[in-house]
Design a protein around this motif. Structure first.
Motif, PDB file in Angstrom:
ATOM      1  N   ALA A   1       2.157  90.926 -13.719  1.00 56.21           N
ATOM      2  CA  ALA A   1       3.199  91.238 -12.723  1.00 56.21           C
ATOM      3  C   ALA A   1       4.406  90.323 -12.904  1.00 56.21           C
ATOM      4  CB  ALA A   1       2.642  91.082 -11.312  1.00 56.21           C
ATOM      5  N   LEU A   2       5.570  90.823 -12.520  1.00 61.01           N
ATOM      6  CA  LEU A   2       6.804  90.043 -12.550  1.00 61.01           C
ATOM      7  C   LEU A   2       7.115  89.565 -11.144  1.00 61.01           C
ATOM      8  CD1 LEU A   2       9.057  92.220 -14.890  1.00 61.01           C
ATOM      9  CD2 LEU A   2       7.896  90.073 -15.439  1.00 61.01           C
ATOM     10  N   LEU A   3       7.104  88.243 -10.980  1.00 60.77           N
ATOM     11  CA  LEU A   3       7.336  87.629  -9.679  1.00 60.77           C
ATOM     12  C   LEU A   3       8.485  86.623  -9.771  1.00 60.77           C
ATOM     13  CD1 LEU A   3       3.561  87.235  -9.216  1.00 60.77           C
ATOM     14  CD2 LEU A   3       4.942  88.400  -7.517  1.00 60.77           C
ATOM     15  N   ASP A   4       9.470  86.896 -10.604  1.00 60.04           N
ATOM     16  CA  ASP A   4      10.607  85.995 -10.763  1.00 60.04           C
ATOM     17  C   ASP A   4      11.456  85.969  -9.495  1.00 60.04           C
ATOM     18  OD1 ASP A   4       9.700  85.722 -13.358  1.00 60.04           O
ATOM     19  OD2 ASP A   4      11.266  86.970 -14.245  1.00 60.04           O
ATOM     20  N   TYR A   5      11.856  84.759  -9.101  1.00 61.47           N
ATOM     21  CA  TYR A   5      12.712  84.540  -7.923  1.00 61.47           C
ATOM     22  C   TYR A   5      12.103  85.127  -6.644  1.00 61.47           C
ATOM     23  CZ  TYR A   5      16.131  83.362 -11.505  1.00 61.47           C
ATOM     24  OH  TYR A   5      16.772  82.794 -12.572  1.00 61.47           O
ATOM     25  N   THR A   6      10.796  85.227  -6.589  1.00 59.86           N
ATOM     26  CA  THR A   6      10.115  85.786  -5.432  1.00 59.86           C
ATOM     27  C   THR A   6       9.797  84.686  -4.423  1.00 59.86           C
ATOM     28  OG1 THR A   6       9.158  87.497  -6.835  1.00 59.86           O
ATOM     29  CG2 THR A   6       8.102  87.139  -4.713  1.00 59.86           C
ATOM     30  N   LEU A   7      10.036  84.982  -3.153  1.00 57.21           N
ATOM     31  CA  LEU A   7       9.730  84.037  -2.079  1.00 57.21           C
ATOM     32  C   LEU A   7       8.342  84.349  -1.552  1.00 57.21           C
ATOM     33  CD1 LEU A   7      13.158  84.108  -0.192  1.00 57.21           C
ATOM     34  CD2 LEU A   7      12.399  82.525  -1.970  1.00 57.21           C
ATOM     35  N   LEU A   8       7.400  83.484  -1.863  1.00 62.89           N
ATOM     36  CA  LEU A   8       6.001  83.664  -1.463  1.00 62.89           C
ATOM     37  C   LEU A   8       5.575  82.562  -0.493  1.00 62.89           C
ATOM     38  CD1 LEU A   8       4.791  84.648  -5.002  1.00 62.89           C
ATOM     39  CD2 LEU A   8       4.357  86.024  -2.973  1.00 62.89           C
ATOM     40  N   ASN A   9       6.480  82.148   0.369  1.00 66.86           N
ATOM     41  CA  ASN A   9       6.204  81.091   1.327  1.00 66.86           C
ATOM     42  C   ASN A   9       5.028  81.486   2.217  1.00 66.86           C
ATOM     43  OD1 ASN A   9       9.002  81.254   0.490  1.00 66.86           O
ATOM     44  ND2 ASN A   9       9.331  79.445   1.725  1.00 66.86           N
ATOM     45  N   HIS A  10       4.046  80.605   2.297  1.00 71.91           N
ATOM     46  CA  HIS A  10       2.868  80.786   3.158  1.00 71.91           C
ATOM     47  C   HIS A  10       2.093  82.071   2.837  1.00 71.91           C
ATOM     48  CE1 HIS A  10       4.247  77.307   5.339  1.00 71.91           C
ATOM     49  NE2 HIS A  10       5.437  77.854   5.380  1.00 71.91           N
ATOM     50  N   ALA A  11       2.190  82.535   1.602  1.00 69.07           N
ATOM     51  CA  ALA A  11       1.465  83.737   1.180  1.00 69.07           C
ATOM     52  C   ALA A  11       0.003  83.406   0.905  1.00 69.07           C
ATOM     53  CB  ALA A  11       2.099  84.335  -0.075  1.00 69.07           C
ATOM     54  N   ASN A  12      -0.875  84.367   1.168  1.00 68.71           N
ATOM     55  CA  ASN A  12      -2.298  84.244   0.875  1.00 68.71           C
ATOM     56  C   ASN A  12      -2.538  84.858  -0.501  1.00 68.71           C
ATOM     57  OD1 ASN A  12      -5.056  84.361   0.673  1.00 68.71           O
ATOM     58  ND2 ASN A  12      -5.381  85.523   2.547  1.00 68.71           N
ATOM     59  N   LEU A  13      -2.726  83.987  -1.487  1.00 67.02           N
ATOM     60  CA  LEU A  13      -2.989  84.419  -2.858  1.00 67.02           C
ATOM     61  C   LEU A  13      -4.400  84.006  -3.294  1.00 67.02           C
ATOM     62  CD1 LEU A  13       0.495  83.290  -4.080  1.00 67.02           C
ATOM     63  CD2 LEU A  13      -0.318  85.641  -4.252  1.00 67.02           C
ATOM     64  N   LYS A  14      -5.294  83.852  -2.336  1.00 65.76           N
ATOM     65  CA  LYS A  14      -6.663  83.453  -2.644  1.00 65.76           C
ATOM     66  C   LYS A  14      -7.329  84.489  -3.541  1.00 65.76           C
ATOM     67  CE  LYS A  14      -7.522  81.101   1.750  1.00 65.76           C
ATOM     68  NZ  LYS A  14      -8.291  81.184   3.002  1.00 65.76           N
ATOM     69  N   ASN A  15      -7.978  83.986  -4.578  1.00 65.82           N
ATOM     70  CA  ASN A  15      -8.765  84.824  -5.493  1.00 65.82           C
ATOM     71  C   ASN A  15      -7.958  85.949  -6.137  1.00 65.82           C
ATOM     72  OD1 ASN A  15     -11.203  83.340  -4.941  1.00 65.82           O
ATOM     73  ND2 ASN A  15     -11.206  84.374  -2.960  1.00 65.82           N
ATOM     74  N   THR A  16      -6.646  85.771  -6.264  1.00 66.96           N
ATOM     75  CA  THR A  16      -5.841  86.782  -6.968  1.00 66.96           C
ATOM     76  C   THR A  16      -5.962  86.576  -8.472  1.00 66.96           C
ATOM     77  OG1 THR A  16      -3.867  85.396  -6.864  1.00 66.96           O
ATOM     78  CG2 THR A  16      -4.104  87.055  -5.146  1.00 66.96           C
ATOM     79  N   ASN A  17      -5.746  87.641  -9.200  1.00 71.12           N
ATOM     80  CA  ASN A  17      -5.703  87.565 -10.655  1.00 71.12           C
ATOM     81  C   ASN A  17      -4.235  87.582 -11.054  1.00 71.12           C
ATOM     82  OD1 ASN A  17      -5.780  87.867 -13.410  1.00 71.12           O
ATOM     83  ND2 ASN A  17      -7.374  89.432 -13.388  1.00 71.12           N
ATOM     84  N   LEU A  18      -3.735  86.418 -11.457  1.00 74.87           N
ATOM     85  CA  LEU A  18      -2.345  86.281 -11.885  1.00 74.87           C
ATOM     86  C   LEU A  18      -2.263  86.058 -13.398  1.00 74.87           C
ATOM     87  CD1 LEU A  18      -1.225  84.039  -8.926  1.00 74.87           C
ATOM     88  CD2 LEU A  18      -0.181  86.240  -9.499  1.00 74.87           C
ATOM     89  N   ASP A  19      -3.299  86.450 -14.124  1.00 75.02           N
ATOM     90  CA  ASP A  19      -3.301  86.269 -15.573  1.00 75.02           C
ATOM     91  C   ASP A  19      -2.110  86.990 -16.201  1.00 75.02           C
ATOM     92  OD1 ASP A  19      -5.667  84.895 -15.249  1.00 75.02           O
ATOM     93  OD2 ASP A  19      -6.943  86.515 -16.022  1.00 75.02           O
ATOM     94  N   ASN A  20      -1.400  86.253 -17.070  1.00 77.51           N
ATOM     95  CA  ASN A  20      -0.244  86.780 -17.808  1.00 77.51           C
ATOM     96  C   ASN A  20       0.892  87.264 -16.912  1.00 77.51           C
ATOM     97  OD1 ASN A  20      -1.444  86.335 -20.435  1.00 77.51           O
ATOM     98  ND2 ASN A  20      -2.819  88.015 -19.890  1.00 77.51           N
ATOM     99  N   ALA A  21       0.888  86.863 -15.646  1.00 74.96           N
ATOM    100  CA  ALA A  21       2.012  87.182 -14.761  1.00 74.96           C
ATOM    101  C   ALA A  21       3.172  86.240 -15.097  1.00 74.96           C
ATOM    102  CB  ALA A  21       1.608  87.017 -13.298  1.00 74.96           C
ATOM    103  N   GLN A  22       4.338  86.573 -14.618  1.00 76.17           N
ATOM    104  CA  GLN A  22       5.515  85.733 -14.831  1.00 76.17           C
ATOM    105  C   GLN A  22       6.098  85.349 -13.479  1.00 76.17           C
ATOM    106  OE1 GLN A  22       8.213  86.507 -18.114  1.00 76.17           O
ATOM    107  NE2 GLN A  22       9.895  86.514 -16.637  1.00 76.17           N
ATOM    108  N   MET A  23       6.223  84.019 -13.275  1.00 73.03           N
ATOM    109  CA  MET A  23       6.747  83.485 -12.022  1.00 73.03           C
ATOM    110  C   MET A  23       7.822  82.459 -12.365  1.00 73.03           C
ATOM    111  SD  MET A  23       3.144  82.911 -10.011  1.00 73.03           S
ATOM    112  CE  MET A  23       3.746  82.995  -8.343  1.00 73.03           C
TER     113      MET A  23
END
Length: 153
Positions: free
Chosen positions: A91-113
């Motif tokens: 996934a592309l998450l460039d310039y994304t505001l993830l303040n206080h986001a719940n990302l528990k147990n997410t699969n962020l393999d090969n994502a771009q942040m």
């Protein structure tokens, strides 16, 4: 006077809700909703692989356990989003505001942040193999190993 003001406010609030339903319908039918407002939308357990949600307002959106491989969230506002257990591979998450986001147990393999804000986010148990990260704001961020990262406070 007060009664007519209440009627006008009710009409505007119904109108805003209708727009959100239109955005939700567009996303589910066309797999894209660029510049949409989907605040608090219930999209848990959905298959949104490759969806374009860039530059959208996604505060408190529920994407728990959703399939989001290759989705675009660039420049989106995702404060307090629930992404627990979601698959965000590539996934592309460039310039994304993830303040206080719940990302528990997410699969962020090969994502771009790139230049994203993870202030107060919880990445406990997340998989981040090959994730491209640069310029990330980490402040009171729970990392995949459970440790708190305050490197950008």
């Amino acid at each position: 006077m007060k009664f007519s003001t209440l009627i006008i406010l009710a009409l505007f609030s119904c109108s805003a809700l209708a727009y959100e339903k239109i955005y939700l319908k567009r996303l589910l039918e066309e797999n894209q909703c660029h510049h949409c407002t989907l605040t608090e939308a219930p999209l848990n357990d959905k298959d949104l692989r490759g969806a374009d949600l860039s530059e959208s307002k996604l505060q408190k959106i529920n994407l728990q356990n959703s399939q989001l491989q290759g989705a675009w969230f660039t420049h989106s506002k995702m404060h307090e989003a629930n992404l627990e257990g979601a698959d965000l591979q590539g996934a592309l998450l460039d310039y994304t505001l993830l303040n206080h986001a719940n990302l528990k147990n997410t699969n962020l393999d090969n994502a771009q942040m790139i230049f994203s804000n993870l202030t107060g986010a919880d990445l406990s148990g997340a998989s981040m193999n090959g994730t491209k990260m640069r310029g990330i704001i980490f402040c009171n961020t729970t990392m995949p190993n459970g440790k708190i990262n305050n490197s950008s406070c």
